[in-house]
Design an enzyme around this catalytic site. Sequence first.
Site, PDB file in Angstrom:
ATOM      1  N   CYS A  55      -4.927  -2.979   2.924  1.00 57.06           N
ATOM      2  CA  CYS A  55      -4.702  -2.815   4.362  1.00 57.06           C
ATOM      3  C   CYS A  55      -5.942  -3.011   5.224  1.00 57.06           C
ATOM      4  CB  CYS A  55      -4.043  -1.463   4.632  1.00 57.06           C
ATOM      5  SG  CYS A  55      -3.337  -1.413   6.295  1.00 57.06           S
ATOM      6  N   LYS A 100      -9.277   1.886  -2.273  1.00 57.46           N
ATOM      7  CA  LYS A 100      -9.555   1.415  -0.906  1.00 57.46           C
ATOM      8  C   LYS A 100     -10.941   1.859  -0.418  1.00 57.46           C
ATOM      9  CE  LYS A 100      -7.124   1.372   3.587  1.00 57.46           C
ATOM     10  NZ  LYS A 100      -5.865   1.847   4.218  1.00 57.46           N
ATOM     11  N   ASN A 147       0.108  -0.888   5.534  1.00 58.31           N
ATOM     12  CA  ASN A 147       0.973  -0.081   6.404  1.00 58.31           C
ATOM     13  C   ASN A 147       0.287  -0.120   7.762  1.00 58.31           C
ATOM     14  OD1 ASN A 147       2.954   2.249   4.850  1.00 58.31           O
ATOM     15  ND2 ASN A 147       1.458   1.167   3.588  1.00 58.31           N
ATOM     16  N   ASN A 174      -6.876   6.090  -2.230  1.00 60.78           N
ATOM     17  CA  ASN A 174      -5.787   5.186  -1.858  1.00 60.78           C
ATOM     18  C   ASN A 174      -5.945   3.974  -2.794  1.00 60.78           C
ATOM     19  OD1 ASN A 174      -4.024   3.396  -0.665  1.00 60.78           O
ATOM     20  ND2 ASN A 174      -4.589   3.945   1.430  1.00 60.78           N
ATOM     21  N   GLU A 199       0.855  -1.197   0.000  1.00 55.75           N
ATOM     22  CA  GLU A 199       0.000   0.000   0.000  1.00 55.75           C
ATOM     23  C   GLU A 199       0.892   1.249   0.000  1.00 55.75           C
ATOM     24  OE1 GLU A 199      -1.708   0.808   3.879  1.00 55.75           O
ATOM     25  OE2 GLU A 199      -3.421   1.860   3.002  1.00 55.75           O
ATOM     26  N   GLU A 234      -6.298   9.078   7.230  1.00 54.17           N
ATOM     27  CA  GLU A 234      -6.766   8.617   5.909  1.00 54.17           C
ATOM     28  C   GLU A 234      -8.131   9.189   5.555  1.00 54.17           C
ATOM     29  OE1 GLU A 234      -6.029   4.709   4.235  1.00 54.17           O
ATOM     30  OE2 GLU A 234      -5.027   4.183   6.098  1.00 54.17           O
TER      31      GLU A 234
HETATM   32  N1  CDV Z   1      -3.130   1.667   6.432  1.00 51.84           N
HETATM   33  C1  CDV Z   1      -4.099   1.119   7.175  1.00 51.84           C
HETATM   34  O1  CDV Z   1      -5.203   0.895   6.703  1.00 51.84           O
HETATM   35  N2  CDV Z   1      -3.792   0.856   8.467  1.00 51.84           N
HETATM   36  C2  CDV Z   1      -4.748   0.301   9.388  1.00 51.84           C
HETATM   37  C3  CDV Z   1      -4.444   0.735  10.797  1.00 51.84           C
HETATM   38  C4  CDV Z   1      -4.794   2.148  11.017  1.00 51.84           C
HETATM   39  C5  CDV Z   1      -5.190  -0.087  11.815  1.00 51.84           C
HETATM   40  C6  CDV Z   1      -4.771  -1.218   9.347  1.00 51.84           C
HETATM   41  O2  CDV Z   1      -5.869  -1.778   9.266  1.00 51.84           O
HETATM   42  O3  CDV Z   1      -3.728  -1.847   9.431  1.00 51.84           O
END
Ligand code: CDV
Length: 311
Positions: free
Chosen positions: A169, A124, A194, A107, A47, A143
């Site tokens: 993510c 996303k 991330n 994203n 990501e 975000e």
């Molecule tokens: N980049 C993300 O989406 N990170 C989220 C954190 C904030 C919990 C994740 O689900 O890993």
Amino acid sequence: MPGIVKVGAAQSGPIQKDEGRQAVVGRLLALMKEAHARGCDLVVFTELALTTFFPRYYADDRAEMDSWFETEMPGAATRPLFEFAAGNGIGFSLGYAELTPEGRHFNTQILVDKTGAVIGKYRKVHLPGHAEHEPERTFQHLEKRYFEPGDIGFPVWRTLGGVMGMCICNDRRWPETFRVMGLQGVELIMLGYNTPSGNSLKPEESAETRMHHSRLCMQAGAYQNATWVVGVAKAGEEDGHHLIAGTCIIDPDGFVVTEAETEDDELVVYDCDLDETKFLKETTFNFEAHRRVEHYRLIADRTGAKPPPED
Ligand code: CDV
């Protein structure tokens, strides 16, 4: 070999705030070259693979953050990835911050085939965090300030001899993400993340717990939908903020079959046999035979949980 897609999960080590796109693309290209040398059909990057995880920084004026976004793909900095893909017959999936000609921010993750053509785009859907500065948090996760939720849903694509999907993510924490792709017969899901190793609202939560949550949802998503899952981290100490590593490839039984050993740039390779998805898709998770959609309406009709009234 029929059914086999050799996948390189290309973990990124940390990217510092002042590291330019060209240097980062140089690192990604080195991973792609290694993947090619090891015979990969496909490399999966993480990501927001081109920059530090900038949503941890607050800007009053959102437009100040536009320098973290790509206005074209490929652009001048990313073109070498596409040229290497086309010249060497290797596909890739890349996450980046997308700024559209209409001024919309997403994203985004793209899927590029072995000719270097973008054949798939995902934006996303489940954006975590908050839109305003929240001083009670130990760090910010903005975000919801800098992106709008994806407007494409969860499409899948036929390429590389199989049915491929992407998510990003936080999407992995939501079973709906996997099931919507499962209902389209997905056989391999690419997923970059991330994930901070601490919880900004719960300092006692350990990095082990964070890793456990990450694995739990990816392994469940793989098994319950009889699909391969390729989970790719950006890892390590980034601008003083630590991100979990744990890049891995998960088989349709939900087992982690290979995983990264470091928190640096690292390529993890596995022969993913898409035919291995068939058994569960035809038996335990034969959706046509076993799903009972008449009882699932609430999932699409209700967003928040609403317990029954107390007496
Ligand atoms: N980049 C993300 O989406 N990170 C989220 C954190 C904030 C919990 C994740 O689900 O890993």
